[in-house]
Design a protein around this motif. Structure first.
Motif, PDB file in Angstrom:
ATOM      1  N   UNK A  51       6.877   8.803  -3.371  1.00  0.00           N
ATOM      2  CA  UNK A  51       6.914   9.468  -4.772  1.00  0.00           C
ATOM      3  C   UNK A  51       5.312   9.726  -5.053  1.00  0.00           C
ATOM      4  N   UNK A  52       4.786  10.100  -3.920  1.00  0.00           N
ATOM      5  CA  UNK A  52       3.406  10.620  -4.265  1.00  0.00           C
ATOM      6  C   UNK A  52       2.299   9.885  -4.353  1.00  0.00           C
ATOM      7  N   UNK A  53       2.376   8.471  -3.875  1.00  0.00           N
ATOM      8  CA  UNK A  53       1.661   7.506  -4.006  1.00  0.00           C
ATOM      9  C   UNK A  53       1.176   7.295  -2.598  1.00  0.00           C
ATOM     10  N   UNK A  54       0.968   6.141  -1.840  1.00  0.00           N
ATOM     11  CA  UNK A  54       0.586   5.895  -0.592  1.00  0.00           C
ATOM     12  C   UNK A  54       1.591   6.878   0.501  1.00  0.00           C
ATOM     13  N   UNK A  55       0.796   7.499   1.411  1.00  0.00           N
ATOM     14  CA  UNK A  55       1.438   8.274   2.139  1.00  0.00           C
ATOM     15  C   UNK A  55       2.025   7.466   3.337  1.00  0.00           C
ATOM     16  N   UNK A  56       1.825   6.264   3.705  1.00  0.00           N
ATOM     17  CA  UNK A  56       2.596   5.351   4.447  1.00  0.00           C
ATOM     18  C   UNK A  56       3.513   4.431   3.537  1.00  0.00           C
ATOM     19  N   UNK A  57       4.804   4.440   3.601  1.00  0.00           N
ATOM     20  CA  UNK A  57       5.706   3.610   2.699  1.00  0.00           C
ATOM     21  C   UNK A  57       6.356   2.834   3.590  1.00  0.00           C
ATOM     22  N   UNK A  58       6.292   1.378   3.100  1.00  0.00           N
ATOM     23  CA  UNK A  58       7.016   0.390   3.682  1.00  0.00           C
ATOM     24  C   UNK A  58       8.244  -0.075   3.061  1.00  0.00           C
ATOM     25  N   UNK A  59       9.436   0.020   3.960  1.00  0.00           N
ATOM     26  CA  UNK A  59      10.682  -0.381   3.214  1.00  0.00           C
ATOM     27  C   UNK A  59      11.286  -1.806   3.930  1.00  0.00           C
ATOM     28  N   UNK A  60      12.564  -1.830   3.609  1.00  0.00           N
ATOM     29  CA  UNK A  60      13.235  -3.143   3.864  1.00  0.00           C
ATOM     30  C   UNK A  60      13.582  -3.114   5.364  1.00  0.00           C
ATOM     31  N   UNK A  61      13.912  -4.334   6.131  1.00  0.00           N
ATOM     32  CA  UNK A  61      14.298  -4.563   7.346  1.00  0.00           C
ATOM     33  C   UNK A  61      13.181  -4.040   8.363  1.00  0.00           C
ATOM     34  N   UNK A  62      11.799  -3.973   7.935  1.00  0.00           N
ATOM     35  CA  UNK A  62      11.092  -3.605   8.854  1.00  0.00           C
ATOM     36  C   UNK A  62      10.676  -2.179   9.299  1.00  0.00           C
ATOM     37  N   UNK A  63      11.242  -1.418   8.293  1.00  0.00           N
ATOM     38  CA  UNK A  63      11.167   0.163   8.518  1.00  0.00           C
ATOM     39  C   UNK A  63       9.900   0.568   7.648  1.00  0.00           C
ATOM     40  N   UNK A  64       9.327   1.496   8.142  1.00  0.00           N
ATOM     41  CA  UNK A  64       8.423   2.315   7.339  1.00  0.00           C
ATOM     42  C   UNK A  64       8.556   3.815   7.845  1.00  0.00           C
ATOM     43  N   UNK A  65       7.834   4.811   6.956  1.00  0.00           N
ATOM     44  CA  UNK A  65       7.849   6.149   7.001  1.00  0.00           C
ATOM     45  C   UNK A  65       6.410   6.778   6.522  1.00  0.00           C
ATOM     46  N   UNK A  66       5.889   7.785   7.151  1.00  0.00           N
ATOM     47  CA  UNK A  66       4.789   8.088   6.767  1.00  0.00           C
ATOM     48  C   UNK A  66       4.883   9.994   6.237  1.00  0.00           C
ATOM     49  N   UNK A  67       4.516   9.712   5.240  1.00  0.00           N
ATOM     50  CA  UNK A  67       4.455  11.350   4.550  1.00  0.00           C
ATOM     51  C   UNK A  67       3.437  12.339   4.935  1.00  0.00           C
ATOM     52  N   UNK A  68       3.569  13.298   5.835  1.00  0.00           N
ATOM     53  CA  UNK A  68       2.615  14.319   6.383  1.00  0.00           C
ATOM     54  C   UNK A  68       2.802  15.500   5.517  1.00  0.00           C
ATOM     55  N   UNK A  69       2.153  15.942   4.636  1.00  0.00           N
ATOM     56  CA  UNK A  69       2.236  17.115   3.878  1.00  0.00           C
ATOM     57  C   UNK A  69       2.044  18.257   4.974  1.00  0.00           C
ATOM     58  N   UNK A  70       0.956  18.254   5.600  1.00  0.00           N
ATOM     59  CA  UNK A  70       0.781  19.296   6.650  1.00  0.00           C
ATOM     60  C   UNK A  70       1.859  19.866   7.717  1.00  0.00           C
ATOM     61  N   UNK A  71       2.754  18.818   8.035  1.00  0.00           N
ATOM     62  CA  UNK A  71       3.492  18.887   8.883  1.00  0.00           C
ATOM     63  C   UNK A  71       4.978  18.885   8.196  1.00  0.00           C
ATOM     64  N   UNK A  72       4.945  18.791   6.982  1.00  0.00           N
ATOM     65  CA  UNK A  72       6.185  18.581   6.056  1.00  0.00           C
ATOM     66  C   UNK A  72       7.188  17.696   6.756  1.00  0.00           C
ATOM     67  N   UNK A  73       6.592  16.644   7.353  1.00  0.00           N
ATOM     68  CA  UNK A  73       7.524  15.515   7.811  1.00  0.00           C
ATOM     69  C   UNK A  73       7.479  14.412   6.973  1.00  0.00           C
ATOM     70  N   UNK A  74       8.515  13.608   7.095  1.00  0.00           N
ATOM     71  CA  UNK A  74       8.723  11.980   6.784  1.00  0.00           C
ATOM     72  C   UNK A  74       9.371  11.249   7.621  1.00  0.00           C
ATOM     73  N   UNK A  75       9.038  10.936   8.826  1.00  0.00           N
ATOM     74  CA  UNK A  75       9.723  10.207  10.010  1.00  0.00           C
ATOM     75  C   UNK A  75       9.829   8.794   9.787  1.00  0.00           C
ATOM     76  N   UNK A  76      10.841   8.355  10.176  1.00  0.00           N
ATOM     77  CA  UNK A  76      11.215   6.761  10.069  1.00  0.00           C
ATOM     78  C   UNK A  76      10.977   6.134  11.361  1.00  0.00           C
ATOM     79  N   UNK A  77      10.079   5.090  11.193  1.00  0.00           N
ATOM     80  CA  UNK A  77       9.845   4.160  12.484  1.00  0.00           C
ATOM     81  C   UNK A  77      10.001   2.623  12.199  1.00  0.00           C
TER      82      UNK A  77
END
Lengths: 118, 113
Positions: A51-77
């Protein structure tokens, strides 16, 4: 207008391997981005959100995603897949300040089914 | 804290009939959203209710309608059912309208024969 593209309708990994689920979005205004997971015959469970705070977001169950504006991507890893991660994953975008037809709604990608092999 | 609840779990109707689906939001949430998850069509936004008012509507025909009650629970009504209305209908709720996370219920599986 908003849209989400999830590359790969099916992804298969071995237990312990890296999980990478790809999501690209299109939004005319700064977006909020989400990943949800759906297990068979169940509703959607929130994994994480941007939600426009940190670009690397940590979630539940060990998942995380990185917001990359230049690539318009939000891949889950996830560094190491577990058998219990097998499910369908949905990337979604909202434009909470957009107004108009996009106001308040989530626009989902088509989903990626993750299979984890022993 | 109880999550979003939906009833019934399954609903079987015949073409031309009406279906009524119900949703109770998380306590304290005032917004309710409805989505359709149909095979091959993905998750599509149907309706958004907040404080009893319809705030937004997806690209669905008028036979899809709903309402929100004073206790913030909601009903989705589908009139003149068609075979292609067969889908999982998901309800979600949030506490701050458009800026807040939507939390989903387990869904109602509607089958139209």
């Amino acid at each position: 207008a908003q849209s989400v593209t999830q590359l790969g309708s099916h992804v298969s990994v071995s237990e312990g391997a890296l999980v990478l689920l790809r999501c690209n979005y299109s939004s005319s205004v700064p977006p909020y981005l989400f990943w949800y997971v759906q297990y068979p015959n169940q509703g959607l469970q929130l994994l994480l959100k941007y939600t426009s705070a940190a670009t690397l977001v940590k979630g539940i169950n060990g998942f995380e995603a990185e917001f990359k504006k230049s690539e318009t991507s939000f891949h889950l890893t996830k560094p190491s897949a577990h058998m219990s991660d097998a499910a369908e994953y949905f990337c979604a975008v909202s434009a909470p300040f957009a107004g108009g037809t996009s106001y308040g709604k989530l626009t989902f990608g088509q989903g990626t089914i993750l299979t984890v092999h022993p | 804290e109880a999550g979003v609840t939906q009833s019934p779990t399954h609903l079987i109707k015949t073409r031309g009939q009406q279906a009524t689906l119900r949703c109770s939001p998380i306590s304290g949430h005032t917004s309710v959203y409805w989505y359709q998850q149909a095979l091959g069509l993905g998750l599509q936004f149907l309706l958004w209710y907040d404080e009893g008012e319809e705030r937004n509507r997806g690209n669905f025909p008028p036979r899809f309608s709903g309402r929100q009650f004073p206790n913030y629970s909601s009903e989705l009504n589908v009139n003149a059912l068609e075979l292609e209305d067969s889908a999982l209908y998901l309800c979600a709720s949030s506490s701050l309208g458009a800026t807040d996370t939507q939390y989903f219920g387990p869904g109602t599986r509607l089958t139209v024969l």
